[in-house]
Structure formats: structure tokens, C-alpha cells
Write a protein that holds these residues in place. Structure first.
Motif, PDB file in Angstrom:
ATOM      1  N   ALA A  31       0.837  -1.202   0.000  1.00 41.80           N
ATOM      2  CA  ALA A  31       0.000   0.000   0.000  1.00 41.80           C
ATOM      3  C   ALA A  31       0.872   1.252   0.000  1.00 41.80           C
ATOM      4  O   ALA A  31       0.509   2.279  -0.592  1.00 41.80           O
ATOM      5  CB  ALA A  31      -0.930  -0.010   1.210  1.00 41.80           C
ATOM      6  N   THR A  32       2.034   1.161   0.645  1.00 43.69           N
ATOM      7  CA  THR A  32       2.958   2.293   0.676  1.00 43.69           C
ATOM      8  C   THR A  32       3.441   2.631  -0.726  1.00 43.69           C
ATOM      9  O   THR A  32       3.565   3.804  -1.095  1.00 43.69           O
ATOM     10  CB  THR A  32       4.162   1.968   1.576  1.00 43.69           C
ATOM     11  OG1 THR A  32       3.689   1.556   2.854  1.00 43.69           O
ATOM     12  CG2 THR A  32       5.064   3.180   1.737  1.00 43.69           C
ATOM     13  N   ALA A  33       3.721   1.593  -1.517  1.00 41.58           N
ATOM     14  CA  ALA A  33       4.149   1.814  -2.903  1.00 41.58           C
ATOM     15  C   ALA A  33       3.037   2.485  -3.696  1.00 41.58           C
ATOM     16  O   ALA A  33       3.280   3.402  -4.500  1.00 41.58           O
ATOM     17  CB  ALA A  33       4.540   0.482  -3.546  1.00 41.58           C
ATOM     18  N   ALA A  34       1.806   2.035  -3.476  1.00 39.83           N
ATOM     19  CA  ALA A  34       0.662   2.627  -4.168  1.00 39.83           C
ATOM     20  C   ALA A  34       0.493   4.093  -3.780  1.00 39.83           C
ATOM     21  O   ALA A  34       0.256   4.961  -4.634  1.00 39.83           O
ATOM     22  CB  ALA A  34      -0.611   1.844  -3.844  1.00 39.83           C
ATOM     23  N   LEU A  35       0.626   4.383  -2.488  1.00 44.45           N
ATOM     24  CA  LEU A  35       0.478   5.764  -2.021  1.00 44.45           C
ATOM     25  C   LEU A  35       1.587   6.644  -2.576  1.00 44.45           C
ATOM     26  O   LEU A  35       1.338   7.778  -3.011  1.00 44.45           O
ATOM     27  CB  LEU A  35       0.489   5.795  -0.496  1.00 44.45           C
ATOM     28  CG  LEU A  35       0.393   7.185   0.152  1.00 44.45           C
ATOM     29  CD1 LEU A  35      -0.896   7.883  -0.266  1.00 44.45           C
ATOM     30  CD2 LEU A  35       0.484   7.081   1.672  1.00 44.45           C
ATOM     31  N   ALA A  36       2.805   6.140  -2.585  1.00 46.91           N
ATOM     32  CA  ALA A  36       3.925   6.922  -3.120  1.00 46.91           C
ATOM     33  C   ALA A  36       3.715   7.224  -4.597  1.00 46.91           C
ATOM     34  O   ALA A  36       4.001   8.333  -5.067  1.00 46.91           O
ATOM     35  CB  ALA A  36       5.234   6.168  -2.910  1.00 46.91           C
ATOM     36  N   GLY A  37       3.214   6.243  -5.334  1.00 45.18           N
ATOM     37  CA  GLY A  37       2.935   6.471  -6.749  1.00 45.18           C
ATOM     38  C   GLY A  37       1.872   7.525  -6.948  1.00 45.18           C
ATOM     39  O   GLY A  37       1.991   8.407  -7.818  1.00 45.18           O
ATOM     40  N   ALA A  38       0.818   7.456  -6.140  1.00 51.62           N
ATOM     41  CA  ALA A  38      -0.261   8.451  -6.247  1.00 51.62           C
ATOM     42  C   ALA A  38       0.247   9.853  -5.924  1.00 51.62           C
ATOM     43  O   ALA A  38      -0.088  10.823  -6.610  1.00 51.62           O
ATOM     44  CB  ALA A  38      -1.407   8.067  -5.311  1.00 51.62           C
ATOM     45  N   LEU A  39       1.080   9.967  -4.899  1.00 52.29           N
ATOM     46  CA  LEU A  39       1.628  11.267  -4.524  1.00 52.29           C
ATOM     47  C   LEU A  39       2.581  11.797  -5.594  1.00 52.29           C
ATOM     48  O   LEU A  39       2.653  13.009  -5.842  1.00 52.29           O
ATOM     49  CB  LEU A  39       2.343  11.169  -3.176  1.00 52.29           C
ATOM     50  CG  LEU A  39       1.439  10.891  -1.963  1.00 52.29           C
ATOM     51  CD1 LEU A  39       2.268  10.724  -0.703  1.00 52.29           C
ATOM     52  CD2 LEU A  39       0.396  11.991  -1.787  1.00 52.29           C
ATOM     53  N   MET A  40       3.303  10.891  -6.254  1.00 49.87           N
ATOM     54  CA  MET A  40       4.174  11.297  -7.352  1.00 49.87           C
ATOM     55  C   MET A  40       3.353  11.911  -8.485  1.00 49.87           C
ATOM     56  O   MET A  40       3.724  12.936  -9.065  1.00 49.87           O
ATOM     57  CB  MET A  40       4.964  10.098  -7.867  1.00 49.87           C
ATOM     58  CG  MET A  40       5.823  10.395  -9.096  1.00 49.87           C
ATOM     59  SD  MET A  40       7.123  11.610  -8.778  1.00 49.87           S
ATOM     60  CE  MET A  40       8.297  10.593  -7.857  1.00 49.87           C
ATOM     61  N   ALA A  41       2.228  11.272  -8.809  1.00 46.25           N
ATOM     62  CA  ALA A  41       1.350  11.807  -9.856  1.00 46.25           C
ATOM     63  C   ALA A  41       0.816  13.178  -9.463  1.00 46.25           C
ATOM     64  O   ALA A  41       0.741  14.091 -10.299  1.00 46.25           O
ATOM     65  CB  ALA A  41       0.197  10.847 -10.117  1.00 46.25           C
TER      66      ALA A  41
END
Length: 207
Positions: A152-162
Motif C-alpha cells: 500500500a505504501t508503494a501505491a500511495l507513493a505512486g499516487a503522490l508522485m502523480a
């Protein structure tokens, strides 16, 4: 087909493969393969569309999504025995699916002008909920809840990058590419190099 629909279709197919691999590990029949593949494939997107109040859930509007997940199930049913480790294949395909589904959730929320926190949550939910349902049905500890697992951390980091890329005025398509790349890099790094989050360790109460 729009770019966002293409992301949804890709995520559906790859998540369908992971659901079918889970079915193979549970030694289910072909109906079980199709059910688990479809559940995994559309679970996150269905939650996203319902929360965002879309008029029609994506796979109802475009039945090709269900056809794609069913095709993934049939493919795995006849080829899973060729894999040396179905668990390892499932984990890598799941990482790839996560890296496609998170941008799909982020992209939809951005297109609806949702607040940034909603965009981030929709990215995480779209990427993780289908796999969560798959693991619960198969009586496995969900990847998203495993101790220290960067998922989930990877998913959140990706979303924040976008979101960061969008705030800088970068085109949405490239922002979503950065989202997927960040998500996959962190998830892959977790599997390859043992990256993990600190976990809570209980301590005796002070006297």
C-alpha cells in the motif's frame, strides 16, 4: 478507447492473471478460476467507481473488461503447471498490476477534479482492493496487511508522485507514467532487496 480505459483494461487482465494463479494454488476448477480472476480484476475499480459516484461502474459500461479477466483465467488454467513457482509469478504479476491500477484510479479522480487526498485514496484503493479480496477468499494473509510489506505504501507513493507532477504542470499522461513507475519500483525493490517498513514491537509497561 481512451487512455484511462486502456489502463483499466490492462489492470483487469493482469490482476485476472493473479486471481487465476491464486485459484491454481488452491486447486480450484475452471469456474473457480474465472470467479477468482474476475473478483480480483474488477474489485478495486468497482470500489473506486462506487465511491466516486460514477453513473455506471466501468466493467458494466464496457463488458470487454469481464471478457479480458475470463480470458486470463482460461490462460492460467491451461498453463499454470508450466511455472516453476506460481507464488513468485503471482507476486511479480501483482506488482505489475498494482503499477497499472494505481494510475488508473489516480487518473479517474484527477479527471473528476477530486481533492488531492481523494485522488491519493482512489489510487491506493484501486490498486489494492482487488488483491485484498482475492487473498481473503483464498484464506491468505492479504499482501496489503503483511508485516512491513511495502505494498500500500508503494501505491500511495505512486499516487503522490502523480499529484506532484500534476501540480508542476506536467501533462496528465506523463504524470500517470511517473505514478506507475514509482509504484512498481518500490514494490519490486521490496521483493528484490527486502525493503520493508518498521513494525510495532510490544514493550513491557513501565512500572
Amino acid at each position: 478507447m481512451t487512455f484511462l480505459q486502456g489502463l483499466d483494461l490492462a489492470a483487469v487482465f493482469v490482476f485476472g492473471l493473479t486471481g487465476a494463479l491464486a485459484a491454481s494454488r488452491a486447486q480450484l476448477d475452471i469456474v473457480g478460476f474465472v470467479f477468482l480472476a474476475c473478483l480480483t480484476a474488477v474489485g478495486g475499480g468497482t470500489l473506486r467507481d462506487m465511491v466516486m459516484g460514477r453513473e455506471t461502474v466501468f466493467w458494466v459500461a464496457e463488458p470487454l473488461m469481464i471478457v479480458s479477466a475470463t480470458g486470463a483465467a482460461v490462460l492460467v488454467f491451461f498453463t499454470a503447471h508450466l511455472l516453476e513457482s506460481r507464488l513468485r509469478a503471482l507476486e511479480w504479476l501483482d506488482a505489475l498490476a498494482l503499477a497499472v491500477a494505481v494510475p488508473a484510479g489516480v487518473g479517474l479522480a484527477l479527471s473528476m477534479n477530486a481533492p488531492w487526498i481523494v485522488v491519493a485514496i482512489m489510487g491506493v484503493a484501486t490498486g489494492t482492493f482487488g488483491g485484498l479480496m482475492r487473498d481473503v477468499v483464498c484464506n491468505e494473509v492479504p499482501l496489503v496487511l503483511k508485516k512491513g510489506e511495502i505494498y500500500a505504501t508503494a501505491a500511495l507513493a505512486g499516487a503522490l508522485m502523480a499529484l506532484a507532477a500534476d501540480a508542476l504542470g506536467i501533462a496528465t499522461g506523463w504524470a500517470l507514467v511517473a505514478c506507475g513507475g514509482t509504484t512498481f519500483a518500490l514494490r519490486a525493490g521490496s521483493m528484490l532487496f527486502g525493503w520493508n517498513l518498521p513494525v510495532y514491537k510490544s514493550r513491557p509497561p513501565r512500572r
